[in-house]
Write a protein that holds these residues in place. Sequence first.
Motif, PDB file in Angstrom:
ATOM      1  N   VAL A   9      -2.754   0.953 -11.558  1.00  0.00           N
ATOM      2  CA  VAL A   9      -3.731  -0.017 -11.488  1.00  0.00           C
ATOM      3  C   VAL A   9      -3.440  -1.369 -11.327  1.00  0.00           C
ATOM      4  CG1 VAL A   9      -5.472  -1.088 -13.091  1.00  0.00           C
ATOM      5  CG2 VAL A   9      -5.138   1.301 -13.390  1.00  0.00           C
ATOM      6  N   ALA A  10      -2.361  -1.702 -11.889  1.00  0.00           N
ATOM      7  CA  ALA A  10      -1.778  -3.140 -11.387  1.00  0.00           C
ATOM      8  C   ALA A  10      -1.463  -3.094  -9.954  1.00  0.00           C
ATOM      9  CB  ALA A  10      -0.575  -3.431 -12.351  1.00  0.00           C
ATOM     10  N   GLN A  11      -0.926  -2.057  -9.525  1.00  0.00           N
ATOM     11  CA  GLN A  11      -0.327  -1.834  -8.073  1.00  0.00           C
ATOM     12  C   GLN A  11      -1.666  -2.031  -7.212  1.00  0.00           C
ATOM     13  OE1 GLN A  11       2.621  -2.612  -6.589  1.00  0.00           O
ATOM     14  NE2 GLN A  11       2.014  -2.252  -4.567  1.00  0.00           N
ATOM     15  N   ALA A  12      -2.669  -1.336  -7.388  1.00  0.00           N
ATOM     16  CA  ALA A  12      -3.757  -1.422  -6.762  1.00  0.00           C
ATOM     17  C   ALA A  12      -4.434  -2.947  -6.602  1.00  0.00           C
ATOM     18  CB  ALA A  12      -4.992  -0.458  -7.179  1.00  0.00           C
ATOM     19  N   HIS A  13      -4.041  -3.737  -7.627  1.00  0.00           N
ATOM     20  CA  HIS A  13      -4.727  -4.965  -7.652  1.00  0.00           C
ATOM     21  C   HIS A  13      -3.674  -5.966  -6.718  1.00  0.00           C
ATOM     22  CE1 HIS A  13      -8.213  -5.084 -10.191  1.00  0.00           C
ATOM     23  NE2 HIS A  13      -7.689  -4.086 -10.800  1.00  0.00           N
ATOM     24  N   VAL A  14      -2.533  -5.516  -6.890  1.00  0.00           N
ATOM     25  CA  VAL A  14      -1.493  -6.117  -5.926  1.00  0.00           C
ATOM     26  C   VAL A  14      -1.968  -5.946  -4.641  1.00  0.00           C
ATOM     27  CG1 VAL A  14       1.033  -6.171  -5.079  1.00  0.00           C
ATOM     28  CG2 VAL A  14       0.477  -6.262  -7.597  1.00  0.00           C
ATOM     29  N   CYS A  15      -2.111  -4.730  -4.167  1.00  0.00           N
ATOM     30  CA  CYS A  15      -2.626  -4.707  -2.892  1.00  0.00           C
ATOM     31  C   CYS A  15      -4.056  -5.174  -2.577  1.00  0.00           C
ATOM     32  CB  CYS A  15      -2.887  -3.174  -2.615  1.00  0.00           C
ATOM     33  SG  CYS A  15      -1.210  -2.173  -2.636  1.00  0.00           S
ATOM     34  N   ARG A  16      -4.846  -5.141  -3.788  1.00  0.00           N
ATOM     35  CA  ARG A  16      -6.300  -6.148  -3.443  1.00  0.00           C
ATOM     36  C   ARG A  16      -5.677  -7.567  -3.024  1.00  0.00           C
ATOM     37  NH1 ARG A  16      -7.963  -9.518  -6.334  1.00  0.00           N
ATOM     38  NH2 ARG A  16      -6.981  -8.666  -8.250  1.00  0.00           N
ATOM     39  N   SER A  17      -4.993  -7.963  -3.955  1.00  0.00           N
ATOM     40  CA  SER A  17      -4.798  -9.525  -3.609  1.00  0.00           C
ATOM     41  C   SER A  17      -3.850  -9.652  -2.237  1.00  0.00           C
ATOM     42  CB  SER A  17      -4.198 -10.152  -4.824  1.00  0.00           C
ATOM     43  OG  SER A  17      -2.785  -9.574  -5.075  1.00  0.00           O
ATOM     44  N   GLN A  18      -3.292  -8.963  -1.975  1.00  0.00           N
ATOM     45  CA  GLN A  18      -2.550  -9.038  -0.623  1.00  0.00           C
ATOM     46  C   GLN A  18      -3.455  -8.792   0.463  1.00  0.00           C
ATOM     47  OE1 GLN A  18       1.146  -9.722  -0.564  1.00  0.00           O
ATOM     48  NE2 GLN A  18       0.446 -10.082   1.594  1.00  0.00           N
ATOM     49  N   ALA A  19      -4.594  -7.972   0.410  1.00  0.00           N
ATOM     50  CA  ALA A  19      -5.362  -7.684   1.119  1.00  0.00           C
ATOM     51  C   ALA A  19      -6.187  -8.992   1.367  1.00  0.00           C
ATOM     52  CB  ALA A  19      -6.401  -6.758   0.949  1.00  0.00           C
ATOM     53  N   ARG A  20      -6.584  -9.749   0.474  1.00  0.00           N
ATOM     54  CA  ARG A  20      -7.240 -11.117   0.381  1.00  0.00           C
ATOM     55  C   ARG A  20      -6.405 -12.123   1.121  1.00  0.00           C
ATOM     56  NH1 ARG A  20     -12.446  -9.760   0.187  1.00  0.00           N
ATOM     57  NH2 ARG A  20     -13.096  -9.100  -1.949  1.00  0.00           N
ATOM     58  N   SER A  21      -5.075 -11.971   0.870  1.00  0.00           N
ATOM     59  CA  SER A  21      -4.144 -12.933   1.436  1.00  0.00           C
ATOM     60  C   SER A  21      -4.194 -12.964   2.945  1.00  0.00           C
ATOM     61  CB  SER A  21      -2.819 -12.848   0.793  1.00  0.00           C
ATOM     62  OG  SER A  21      -2.110 -13.937   1.300  1.00  0.00           O
ATOM     63  N   ALA A  22      -4.017 -11.717   3.444  1.00  0.00           N
ATOM     64  CA  ALA A  22      -4.078 -11.097   4.859  1.00  0.00           C
ATOM     65  C   ALA A  22      -5.470 -11.643   5.382  1.00  0.00           C
ATOM     66  CB  ALA A  22      -3.982  -9.551   5.058  1.00  0.00           C
ATOM     67  N   GLU A  23      -6.369 -11.471   4.540  1.00  0.00           N
ATOM     68  CA  GLU A  23      -7.871 -11.783   5.289  1.00  0.00           C
ATOM     69  C   GLU A  23      -7.712 -13.137   5.776  1.00  0.00           C
ATOM     70  OE1 GLU A  23     -12.388 -11.287   4.196  1.00  0.00           O
ATOM     71  OE2 GLU A  23     -11.099 -11.085   2.639  1.00  0.00           O
TER      72      GLU A  23
ATOM     73  N   LEU B 174       0.947  -1.168   0.060  1.00  0.00           N
ATOM     74  CA  LEU B 174       0.013   0.143   0.042  1.00  0.00           C
ATOM     75  C   LEU B 174       0.949   0.994  -0.201  1.00  0.00           C
ATOM     76  CD1 LEU B 174      -2.861   1.037  -0.027  1.00  0.00           C
ATOM     77  CD2 LEU B 174      -2.958   1.085   2.549  1.00  0.00           C
ATOM     78  N   GLY B 175       2.071   1.159   0.793  1.00  0.00           N
ATOM     79  CA  GLY B 175       2.850   2.224   0.564  1.00  0.00           C
ATOM     80  C   GLY B 175       3.441   2.592  -0.951  1.00  0.00           C
ATOM     81  N   LEU B 176       3.662   1.601  -1.455  1.00  0.00           N
ATOM     82  CA  LEU B 176       4.139   1.568  -2.931  1.00  0.00           C
ATOM     83  C   LEU B 176       3.139   2.271  -3.586  1.00  0.00           C
ATOM     84  CD1 LEU B 176       6.455   1.266  -4.845  1.00  0.00           C
ATOM     85  CD2 LEU B 176       5.626  -1.095  -5.208  1.00  0.00           C
ATOM     86  N   LEU B 177       1.714   1.853  -3.585  1.00  0.00           N
ATOM     87  CA  LEU B 177       0.845   2.388  -4.256  1.00  0.00           C
ATOM     88  C   LEU B 177       0.655   3.924  -3.862  1.00  0.00           C
ATOM     89  CD1 LEU B 177      -1.870   2.140  -6.033  1.00  0.00           C
ATOM     90  CD2 LEU B 177      -3.062   1.488  -3.951  1.00  0.00           C
ATOM     91  N   LEU B 178       0.599   4.286  -2.707  1.00  0.00           N
ATOM     92  CA  LEU B 178       0.486   5.675  -2.107  1.00  0.00           C
ATOM     93  C   LEU B 178       1.793   6.541  -2.787  1.00  0.00           C
ATOM     94  CD1 LEU B 178      -0.416   5.057   1.821  1.00  0.00           C
ATOM     95  CD2 LEU B 178      -1.820   6.191  -0.258  1.00  0.00           C
ATOM     96  N   ALA B 179       2.981   6.141  -2.888  1.00  0.00           N
ATOM     97  CA  ALA B 179       3.938   6.741  -3.462  1.00  0.00           C
ATOM     98  C   ALA B 179       3.636   7.179  -4.852  1.00  0.00           C
ATOM     99  CB  ALA B 179       5.128   6.050  -3.588  1.00  0.00           C
ATOM    100  N   GLY B 180       3.311   5.989  -5.752  1.00  0.00           N
ATOM    101  CA  GLY B 180       2.524   6.221  -6.917  1.00  0.00           C
ATOM    102  C   GLY B 180       1.619   7.306  -7.239  1.00  0.00           C
ATOM    103  N   LEU B 181       0.527   7.197  -6.244  1.00  0.00           N
ATOM    104  CA  LEU B 181      -0.644   8.030  -6.391  1.00  0.00           C
ATOM    105  C   LEU B 181      -0.122   9.359  -6.522  1.00  0.00           C
ATOM    106  CD1 LEU B 181      -3.302   6.335  -4.500  1.00  0.00           C
ATOM    107  CD2 LEU B 181      -3.324   6.480  -6.888  1.00  0.00           C
ATOM    108  N   SER B 182       1.021   9.701  -5.309  1.00  0.00           N
ATOM    109  CA  SER B 182       1.445  10.921  -4.984  1.00  0.00           C
ATOM    110  C   SER B 182       2.318  11.490  -6.196  1.00  0.00           C
ATOM    111  CB  SER B 182       2.475  10.887  -3.945  1.00  0.00           C
ATOM    112  OG  SER B 182       2.973  12.151  -3.588  1.00  0.00           O
TER     113      SER B 182
END
Length: 186
Positions: free
Chosen positions: A121-135, A46-54
């Motif tokens: 977009v791909a990084q957001a999906h990496v975060c989504r799939s990582q969230a599913r793994s954490a869940e 998520l930190g990587l995604l936030l850096a890209g969004l910034s």
Amino acid sequence: MGYRLSKIYTRTGDQGETGLGDGRRVPKDHPRIEAIGEVDSLNSQLGLLLAGLSEAGLDELSEVLGPCQHRLFDLGGELAMPSYQALNQAEVERLEAAIDLWNEELGPLKNFILPSGSALVAQAHVCRSQARSAERRCQQLNALEPLAGVGLAYINRLSDLLFVAARIIGRRQGLAEVLWQAATKP
């Protein structure tokens, strides 16, 4: 506030155990440590995604997703200290409100989409799939040691938010969604 860590290495984990916030020692592959590790990995992604969004000037999205890093740290604290409760229902509702707002703009999804289109977009999906793994890891722990609070609901809702975030990022970047195409049948 005083220093949280005065020494980075302690050598106490060299034999394959680690300490929890309540003083217990558990194996490093204990389901609780697995759950903490998956939440930590999600926070890093998520930190990587936030850096890209910034960098892309998508501050509106960062304002919604940025606090999630803090809440994931809270969830990690809850996992490390089973009697500690930091998350509350208002945090789950904040995610739901953002999902509803972004979904209104996007409209209904008419087909499966691929985690593609741009690096963000791909990084957001990496975060989504990582969230599913954490869940999944948190659910495995919950089956052994029931978790209190809203942590399970929070991580579930966060994965939903990250899916919608991937779509809204693509829209903000002016990209068409990459639709899944079924293999042609022989």
